[in-house]
Scaffold this active site. Structure first.
Site, short mmCIF file in Angstrom:
data_model
loop_
_atom_site.label_atom_id
_atom_site.label_comp_id
_atom_site.label_asym_id
_atom_site.label_seq_id
_atom_site.Cartn_x
_atom_site.Cartn_y
_atom_site.Cartn_z
N ARG A 189 -5.53 10.06 3.45
CA ARG A 189 -4.50 11.13 3.69
C ARG A 189 -3.32 11.13 3.01
O ARG A 189 -2.78 12.45 2.72
CB ARG A 189 -3.93 11.07 5.38
N PRO B 42 0.80 16.91 10.55
CA PRO B 42 1.17 18.28 10.04
C PRO B 42 2.01 17.85 8.66
O PRO B 42 2.47 16.87 8.47
CB PRO B 42 2.09 18.77 11.04
N ILE B 43 1.78 18.81 7.90
CA ILE B 43 2.78 18.88 6.62
C ILE B 43 3.52 19.93 6.40
O ILE B 43 3.92 20.31 5.33
CB ILE B 43 1.49 18.71 5.53
N ASP B 44 3.91 20.43 7.54
CA ASP B 44 4.98 21.62 7.61
C ASP B 44 6.18 21.24 6.78
O ASP B 44 6.89 22.14 6.03
CB ASP B 44 5.22 22.07 8.73
N LEU B 45 6.58 19.96 6.80
CA LEU B 45 8.13 19.75 6.15
C LEU B 45 7.80 19.48 4.78
O LEU B 45 8.68 20.17 4.08
CB LEU B 45 8.29 18.41 6.63
N LYS C 253 0.89 -1.14 -0.02
CA LYS C 253 0.00 0.07 -0.02
C LYS C 253 0.99 1.26 -0.04
O LYS C 253 0.66 2.36 -0.71
CB LYS C 253 -0.91 -0.14 1.42
N ASN C 254 1.98 1.53 0.87
CA ASN C 254 2.45 2.52 1.05
C ASN C 254 3.77 2.78 -0.13
O ASN C 254 4.30 3.77 -0.26
CB ASN C 254 3.14 2.50 2.32
N ARG D 90 -8.53 -0.58 4.04
CA ARG D 90 -7.72 0.46 3.40
C ARG D 90 -6.18 -0.23 3.16
O ARG D 90 -5.33 0.35 2.37
CB ARG D 90 -7.31 1.72 4.56
N ILE E 291 6.95 7.67 16.97
CA ILE E 291 6.75 8.20 15.57
C ILE E 291 5.19 9.17 15.72
O ILE E 291 5.30 10.46 15.41
CB ILE E 291 6.44 7.44 14.58
C1 UD1 Z 1 3.97 7.21 6.22
C2 UD1 Z 1 3.19 5.84 6.06
C3 UD1 Z 1 2.76 5.44 7.25
C4 UD1 Z 1 3.59 5.29 8.30
C5 UD1 Z 1 4.60 6.31 8.23
C6 UD1 Z 1 5.68 6.02 9.19
C7 UD1 Z 1 2.31 6.13 3.76
C8 UD1 Z 1 1.18 6.45 2.82
N1 UD1 Z 1 2.05 6.05 5.11
O1 UD1 Z 1 3.38 8.12 6.56
O2 UD1 Z 1 2.12 4.23 7.07
O3 UD1 Z 1 2.94 4.91 9.44
O4 UD1 Z 1 5.21 6.86 7.17
O5 UD1 Z 1 6.46 5.32 8.98
O6 UD1 Z 1 3.76 5.81 3.13
N2 UD1 Z 1 5.51 15.14 10.34
C9 UD1 Z 1 5.74 16.23 10.73
N3 UD1 Z 1 5.52 17.30 9.83
C10 UD1 Z 1 5.41 16.87 8.59
C11 UD1 Z 1 5.37 15.41 8.07
C12 UD1 Z 1 5.50 14.51 9.18
O7 UD1 Z 1 5.66 16.73 11.77
O8 UD1 Z 1 5.32 17.70 7.59
C13 UD1 Z 1 5.60 14.07 11.41
C14 UD1 Z 1 4.35 13.28 11.67
O9 UD1 Z 1 3.40 13.83 12.34
C15 UD1 Z 1 4.73 11.95 12.32
C16 UD1 Z 1 6.10 11.79 11.87
O10 UD1 Z 1 6.58 12.92 11.34
O11 UD1 Z 1 4.72 12.06 13.69
C17 UD1 Z 1 6.16 10.60 10.75
O12 UD1 Z 1 5.57 11.02 9.64
P1 UD1 Z 1 5.93 10.69 8.07
O13 UD1 Z 1 7.03 9.88 8.23
O14 UD1 Z 1 5.67 11.89 7.18
O15 UD1 Z 1 4.71 9.73 7.76
P2 UD1 Z 1 3.67 9.64 6.40
O16 UD1 Z 1 4.34 9.99 5.36
O17 UD1 Z 1 2.35 10.58 6.76
#
Ligand code: UD1
Length: 420
Positions: free
Chosen positions: A93, A123-126, A22-23, A401, A331
């Site tokens: 998401r 969040p998506i700030d990064l 899926k991912n 999902r 995480i």
């Molecule tokens: C992806 C996976 C999800 C997995 C996760 C961690 C997909 C579709 N989903 O989610 O199944 O659990 O990796 O291995 O591939 N964060 C921020 N700001 C940002 C982005 C992330 O603070 O802009 C934080 C998130 O809140 C979280 C952590 O970073 O606490 C990890 O997030 P991230 O690695 O981005 O996970 P996803 O890509 O959403």
């Protein structure tokens, strides 16, 4: 609303073919937006999130179809819109991954802001800060993200403060056709990042270093990106789920297609718990040796550390282990929602903040429970298989999902499981 009914108590043993990941497939589907031509994705899992991504592609004007054999064909040459509607964004998401791809393809896009999800705020700030560094102008109006790159995106050095999987993917997608070179430091190293780089390179992109902390993307003209045929990598979390189902019930499984290298952190832990695990033929085999032994501490980390997506599933399998173990979730904030449900089945688990203490019990009992999220739901299936009596698991749509048909897979291993 559908429910799963699982009668536990038997040893789960047998063979399974592991579904596509899926991912990986979700970023691959959004990457298709960058390509001029037809893409054929093999081993594309039949999941509700995959259908959501296909609906987004169709809404943009792309042709998309899935064959009965699990192949998906995408032709993005007809793409005419760069706006993803709020209702489509909300279905999944990971739709945020279309941001980098649409910016790379068309230099603009409008997406609604993805809200939180079952795992807490996401969040998506990064993502946004990195795309701004590449030259995108991003404004937020009435919950919509309006993105433009009037003069095109330009390669640059991006240092991520955390190796976010989604942010790394969005940067790669946006950088593929940017002018010049983009260097991502502290990039996510998950196997799905390598799958995305392999796919894009096969289409004509120039990406090096995927799988390491430093990824270099050399921009190429968009005309150079052509269609291809690609096989989606096997789903490492689905593999871990069925290994845990066998481990928790004292059984044995052979998982065709599973890759040992992708799941080493979980394999090491299950070995410490007493399982025998080896690479065999085209996959991975596990044999449990009676009751599992508790493992002292499981701490979730970015890859190659222990995956957060396996935390709930391994916890369910350890609920009946001999001794006490500790799980630390590093995480996500809100990832112990399966604990209350496991407790209803007789597990002895105490949580405080990001720490859960699991004291193994001799027996779990069937109960009526509800999947709190995708992996929490899979964890309940593992616990139900290891419990005495019948469990009913509500909210199956969350499990759908990420699993093609978890009840069919469990039945193939000898479980009594059905959907109602
Ligand atoms: C992806 C996976 C999800 C997995 C996760 C961690 C997909 C579709 N989903 O989610 O199944 O659990 O990796 O291995 O591939 N964060 C921020 N700001 C940002 C982005 C992330 O603070 O802009 C934080 C998130 O809140 C979280 C952590 O970073 O606490 C990890 O997030 P991230 O690695 O981005 O996970 P996803 O890509 O959403």
């Amino acid at each position: 609303m559908q429910k799963l009914k699982i009668e536990g108590g038997g040893r789960l043993s047998g063979e399974l073919e592991i579904q596509g990941a899926k991912n990986s497939v979700l970023p691959l589907l959004s990457a298709c937006v960058l390509v001029n031509g037809e893409v054929r994705l093999k081993r594309c899992p039949s999941l509700s999130d995959v259908y959501s991504a296909m609906r987004i592609l169709s809404s943009l004007g792309c042709k998309c179809r899935r064959s009965a054999a699990g192949e998906v064909y995408i032709d993005t040459r007809g793409l005419e819109s760069t706006a993803v509607s709020d209702s489509l964004m909300r279905q999944m998401r990971s739709s945020i991954i279309f941001l980098g791809a649409l910016l790379g393809r068309a230099g603009e896009c409008t997406l609604s802001f993805p809200g939180g999800c079952e795992l807490g705020p996401r969040p998506i700030d990064l993502h946004l800060s990195a795309l701004r560094q590449l030259g995108a102008k991003i404004t937020e109006e009435h919950g919509a993200l309006i993105c433009r790159s009037a003069n095109g995106l330009r390669g640059t050095q991006i240092d991520l403060s955390f190796p976010s999987v989604g942010a790394t993917e969005n940067i790669m997608l946006a950088a593929v056709c940017a002018k010049g070179e983009t260097v991502i430091s502290n990039a996510a190293r998950e196997p799905e990042i390598c799958d995305l780089a392999d796919f894009l390179n096969l289409c004509g992109a120039k990406i090096r270093g995927a799988g390491s902390q430093r990824i270099v993307v050399e921009g190429v003209p968009r005309e150079n990106l052509h269609g291809c045929e690609f096989e989606v990598m096997p789903d490492r979390i689905a593999a871990v789920t069925y290994m845990c189902a066998a481990a928790a019930t004292g059984g044995e499984v052979s998982l065709h297609g599973a890759r040992m290298g992708d799941i080493e952190a979980v394999v090491n832990l299950l070995r410490q718990a007493g399982c025998r695990i080896c690479a065999c033929g085209d996959g991975v085999c596990l044999a449990a040796n009676g009751r599992l032994k508790a493992v002292r501490t499981v701490r979730t980390q970015p890859y190659p550390g222990f995956p957060t997506d396996a935390q709930a599933i391994v916890m369910a399998c350890m609920a009946k282990a001999r001794g006490t173990g500790i799980f630390v979730e590093e995480i996500f904030e809100n990832r112990f929602r399966h604990v209350d449900e496991l407790t209803r089945m007789g597990a002895d688990i105490k949580t405080e903040g990001r720490v859960a203490v699991v004291s193994g019990v001799e027996r779990l009992y069937g109960a009526s429970v509800s999947a709190p999220d995708l992996r929490g739901g899979a964890a309940l299936c593992v616990a139900a298989a290891a419990a005495e009596g019948v469990s009913e698991i509500a909210n199956v749509e969350l499990i759908d999902r990420g699993y093609e048909s978890i009840e069919k897979a469990l039945c193939a291993l000898g479980a009594k499981a059905e959907r109602e």
